[in-house]
Design a protein around this motif. Structure first.
Motif, mmCIF file in Angstrom:
data_model
loop_
_atom_site.group_PDB
_atom_site.id
_atom_site.type_symbol
_atom_site.label_atom_id
_atom_site.label_comp_id
_atom_site.label_asym_id
_atom_site.label_seq_id
_atom_site.Cartn_x
_atom_site.Cartn_y
_atom_site.Cartn_z
ATOM 1 N N TYR A 513 -32.501 -28.742 -27.186
ATOM 2 C CA TYR A 513 -32.658 -27.595 -26.296
ATOM 3 C C TYR A 513 -33.754 -26.653 -26.813
ATOM 4 C CZ TYR A 513 -28.460 -28.984 -23.831
ATOM 5 O OH TYR A 513 -27.544 -29.672 -23.095
ATOM 6 N N SER A 517 -36.567 -19.298 -26.954
ATOM 7 C CA SER A 517 -37.516 -18.865 -25.929
ATOM 8 C C SER A 517 -37.325 -17.378 -25.681
ATOM 9 C CB SER A 517 -37.287 -19.652 -24.641
ATOM 10 O OG SER A 517 -36.024 -19.331 -24.100
ATOM 11 N N GLU A 519 -36.081 -16.151 -23.108
ATOM 12 C CA GLU A 519 -34.882 -15.991 -22.291
ATOM 13 C C GLU A 519 -33.653 -15.911 -23.200
ATOM 14 O OE1 GLU A 519 -33.258 -18.133 -18.310
ATOM 15 O OE2 GLU A 519 -33.642 -19.436 -19.996
ATOM 16 N N MET A 521 -30.242 -16.558 -24.843
ATOM 17 C CA MET A 521 -29.362 -17.716 -24.787
ATOM 18 C C MET A 521 -28.395 -17.707 -25.960
ATOM 19 S SD MET A 521 -31.631 -21.013 -23.575
ATOM 20 C CE MET A 521 -32.939 -20.803 -24.771
ATOM 21 N N SER A 580 -22.733 -20.208 -12.317
ATOM 22 C CA SER A 580 -23.861 -19.282 -12.191
ATOM 23 C C SER A 580 -23.411 -18.075 -11.398
ATOM 24 C CB SER A 580 -25.034 -19.973 -11.497
ATOM 25 O OG SER A 580 -26.131 -19.085 -11.382
ATOM 26 N N SER A 597 -26.324 -14.794 -15.020
ATOM 27 C CA SER A 597 -25.913 -15.739 -16.052
ATOM 28 C C SER A 597 -25.760 -17.145 -15.491
ATOM 29 C CB SER A 597 -24.580 -15.293 -16.658
ATOM 30 O OG SER A 597 -24.075 -16.262 -17.546
ATOM 31 N N LEU A 613 -23.643 -23.816 -23.131
ATOM 32 C CA LEU A 613 -24.918 -23.119 -23.234
ATOM 33 C C LEU A 613 -24.955 -22.000 -22.204
ATOM 34 C CD1 LEU A 613 -27.894 -22.812 -24.169
ATOM 35 C CD2 LEU A 613 -28.502 -24.496 -22.405
ATOM 36 N N GLN A 615 -27.233 -18.913 -20.538
ATOM 37 C CA GLN A 615 -28.580 -18.371 -20.335
ATOM 38 C C GLN A 615 -28.467 -17.127 -19.472
ATOM 39 O OE1 GLN A 615 -29.574 -22.409 -18.818
ATOM 40 N NE2 GLN A 615 -31.496 -22.134 -19.947
ATOM 41 N N TYR A 616 -29.260 -16.066 -19.809
ATOM 42 C CA TYR A 616 -29.086 -14.761 -19.169
ATOM 43 C C TYR A 616 -30.434 -14.159 -18.762
ATOM 44 C CZ TYR A 616 -24.566 -15.246 -21.431
ATOM 45 O OH TYR A 616 -23.351 -15.707 -21.849
#
Length: 800
Positions: A513, A517, A519, A521, A580, A597, A613, A615-616
């Motif tokens: 993964y 980044s 973003e 996470m 999501s 999210s 995992l 991600q936000y």
């Protein structure tokens, strides 16, 4: 006998349903017997009802003749005869009270018949007023009608209870009609009614309507058609004209004569008596039908109970014979069958087990359930650990654990490890090779066996079994347990391979993964502990990486979303593998931050979830803009009140609420009189100040759940979605609220030092169903408001 679980199940399968049917049939019989008792209550109610009606009807006739005697001053034999009839019916009524055990309860209504005799003497001597004659007879009738409450409802006879209530209201309607007929006679002779009789006339008209409406709503269509038949048209026409004349307190415009009215009214009373007789006949037919149905049901229930009882007794005898005949052959096959079942169960969890300790625990637990095995344990060579069911036997085995690895020791475990083979002892007392040897008889141990457990051809443990039967471990049993041990060996090797594979896969998967980044996470394990977090997430939430690792994401919970939200999130992850949506998290400084999210479940090759995992994306700025736009679209900029758009939506919800809960809602339309004059003479700033003050004052007198909206320059609307349970109560309540609003707005005497010349004109409308649209409801209130303005302003008017 009951050690044979198969036959025990047969008994349960056949006898429990029979016992259940027997129990419920007994309950059914009991209920039917109780219902037979209710039939008596049905006939008692009918008897009491007819007795009360007989007395009331005779008192009505006597009252009518007494008033006629007083008005015309003409003695008639009919008045004396009617008094005797009234006395006879009252004596019969007292006998009914005694026979129904209601005499004591009836005394609470304080009906004094002696008072009636004294009263009659005064009438004959004309030493009494017209009002006193009228009110005294009314009092006697009302006492008797109120005593109808002594009738007890019949629990399960719903139709009868409805008819009972219906006829009670009909008798009250008939009494009200009789009172009205008598008042009209007084009016025709005296040319007017005094104030007391006039008030009685108005109230009596409402009483007629209430009881008549109840009667119509609960009667059959056939009965209503009879009630509204053409035979009553003459009476209806005459009483309509007379009511209007009496209400307006004018002379008899129709020039109706006393004798003509007496004929018409007597005909109407006879007509009502005919309706009453039809009701009584209908109730008697219902009572007879109800009694017949109850008796038939009771007899059927008794027959059913007898059949159930006979069936159960016969079934028990048949099962007893089957069990005793089959018991001998059952034990012959039980031993090997149980071992086969035991091995089958073991194979089921061996395929699913990936933990050595759990594997050993499950094997020992499963073997302990066999009634032929007194005790068993597994010795783990590598961990030097005993796995067995907790108890005294396990404690004693643990004391010998140091001797099991010593191949020089003469015990059965060390020999099994040394020889790498099975050891079978079918007579435990032949050789002292176990710690339990001296207590064998007490512990019910008669035979034993040991089996070496290997992994990659290396001894890693031993399985030791103790049986309460001699020669239990025959050749077939040994083969079966050998198979079990071989399966355990394969499972141990599979567990080792799986550990290696999972470790390698985890490292490869996590590194795949693009984690670091811009973003935000995080990655958690399958129980929700954060195992990895990137710097973008730490920066967004205001935490250091060390403060987050190992923690559960619940530390960011803000309380903005309830438990239902969390349940839906986890269900989505379990079923779909991802979720999501929007979440509201709490940052390190306690600031709430909205985030978009996306949570994805990371699975292994077998589809088992190993990690999550998250991600936000920060959407705080977007949310702020949405809230401002939403507020501006639904609220008035000057006063902050809901505008027309929001008001229309809330009226829609209010209509739905009043229909669902059968209540009444209301709308108050407020227009400020002379507001244009305030703007023209004092300026728009003062006008705006007045509007803000008006909004504030109205808020102070309405409830929190009510809505106040500004829909125009000087126009306000108050919405109340529950102002009463019916229209009469609602009208009273909303009128009170409108008065408060008018008073509080009239209390604004000055606006920033200037005299306030503005007053409110208020229009009101009520709604209780969805037959009128939202716009029409507002239009009704607006129409009522304009009527108030025409009345001279500063007034309150209802839409009619």
């Amino acid at each position: 006998m009951f050690k044979n679980t198969l036959f025990l199940k047969i008994i349960l399968i056949f006898t429990l349903p029979a016992l259940g049917i027997l129990y419920f049939s007994s309950i059914l019989v009991y209920e039917k017997v109780e219902l037979v008792k209710e039939v008596d209550d049905t006939y008692k109610n009918l008897t009491y009802l007819k007795s009360v009606e007989s007395v009331v009807s005779n008192l009505q006739k006597e009252r009518d003749l007494a008033i006629k005697y007083y008005l015309l001053k003409v003695e008639t034999p009919a008045f004396d005869e009617q008094q005797l009839k009234t006395n006879e019916t009252f004596e019969a009524f007292k006998k009914v009270l005694v026979s129904l055990d209601l005499y004591t309860n009836f005394n609470q209504y304080k009906l004094d018949i002696n008072k009636l005799e004294l009263f009659r003497n005064k009438i004959e001597n004309l030493s009494i007023s017209l009002d006193e004659i009228f009110f005294t007879y009314n009092e006697f009738d009302q006492i008797l009608l109120n005593s109808l409450k002594l009738m007890k409802p019949v629990k399960l006879a719903i139709d009868f209870n409805t008819d009972l209530s219906n006829i009670s209201h009909f008798l009250n309607f008939k009494e009200a009609s009789s009172i009205e007929n008598t008042l009209v006679k007084i009016y025709l002779v005296e040319k007017s009614l005094d104030n007391k009789l006039y008030d009685i006339f108005l109230k009596n008209y409402s009483i007629q309507d209430i009881n008549k409406n109840y009667f119509f709503n609960n009667s059959s269509l056939d009965l209503i058609q009879k009630f509204s038949g053409k035979s009553n048209e003459d009476y209806t026409t005459k009483i309509f004209l007379l009511r209007k004349d009496i209400k307006d307190r004018v002379l008899n415009k129709s020039n109706l004569k006393f004798e003509e009215w007496e004929t018409i009214s007597n005909s109407n009373i006879e007509y009502l008596s005919e309706i009453y007789n039809n009701l009584i006949s209908s109730m008697e037919e219902s009572a007879v039908k109800y009694e017949e149905e109850i008796l038939v049901d009771r007899n059927k229930s008794l027959i059913f109970l007898f059949v159930c009882f006979s069936t159960l007794i016969s079934l028990l005898f048949v099962l007893r014979n089957i069990i005793f005949n089959e018991q001998k052959s059952f034990y012959k096959v039980q031993k090997h069958k149980e071992i086969y079942e035991l091995l089958n169960q073991a194979n089921k969890f061996l395929l699913k087990t990936f933990n050595k300790e759990r594997l050993y625990e499950n094997i020992c637990e499963l073997l302990s359930e066999n009634e032929n095995l007194e005790f068993c344990f597994i010795y783990d060579v590598n961990d030097k650990k005993i796995i067995a069911k907790d108890g005294v036997l396990k404690d004693k085995i643990i004391t010998q654990i140091d001797k099991y690895d010593d191949k020089t020791q003469d015990n059965i475990v060390s020999k099994t490890i040394k020889w790498e083979t099975n050891i079978i002892i079918n007579n435990f007392k032949e050789k002292n090779i176990s710690v339990f040897y001296n207590d064998a008889e007490k512990l019910h141990i008669n035979s034993m066996a040991t089996f070496p457990i290997k992994k990659f051809n290396e001894i890693v443990g031993t399985l030791i079994l103790y049986s309460n039967e001699l020669n239990f471990f025959d050749q077939e049993v040994e083969i079966l347990f050998d198979k079990l041990v071989n399966d355990v060996t394969h499972c141990l090797e599979k567990i080792k391979y799986e550990e290696i594979r999972l470790k390698q896969e985890d490292e490869l998967r996590l590194s795949s993964y693009a984690f670091e980044s811009s973003e935000p996470m995080i990655i958690t394990n399958n129980v929700g502990e954060i195992v990895k977090v990137n710097q973008a997430f730490c920066t967004t939430m205001g935490y250091a990486r060390e403060e987050i690792l190992g923690k559960n994401p619940r530390i960011f919970k803000s309380g903005h979303q309830d438990s239902k939200f969390g349940d839906e999130l986890w269900n989505s992850l379990k079923v779909q593998g991802f979720w999501s949506g929007e979440v509201y998290n709490r940052k390190a400084n306690d600031e709430i931050i909205p985030l978009r999210s996306t949570i994805t479940a990371i699975k292994d090759k077998e589809g088992k979830i190993t990690h999550f995992l998250g991600q936000y994306i920060d959407i705080g700025e977007q949310k702020d803009k949405e809230k401002v736009l939403e507020y501006q679209a639904t609220h008035d900029n000057l006063t902050g009140l809901p505008n027309r758009l929001l008001l229309l939506d809330r009226i829609e919800h209010a209509i739905t609420k009043v229909v669902r809960h059968k209540i009444v809602g209301g709308l108050i339309f407020i227009d400020l009189d002379n507001f244009k004059e305030v703007n023209d003479t004092l300026g728009h700033d003062i006008g705006d100040a007045l509007l803000i003050m008006v909004a504030k004052k109205i808020r102070e007198v309405i409830r929190d759940e009510d809505t106040i909206a500004r829909i125009g320059g000087d126009e306000f609307i108050v919405l109340i979605d529950n102002i009463g349970s019916n229209k009469d109560i609602a009208k009273t309540n909303i009128n009170t609220l409108a008065e408060k609003i008018r008073n509080v707005l009239n209390g604004i005497t000055h606006i920033e030092g200037h005299i306030n010349v503005s007053t409110p004109s208020i229009g009101i409308t009520l709604f209780s169903d969805s037959s009128v649209s939202v716009k029409d409801i507002i239009k009704q209130a607006d129409t009522a408001m304009y009527v108030a303005k025409k009345q001279g302003k500063n007034a309150i008017e209802f839409f009619d």
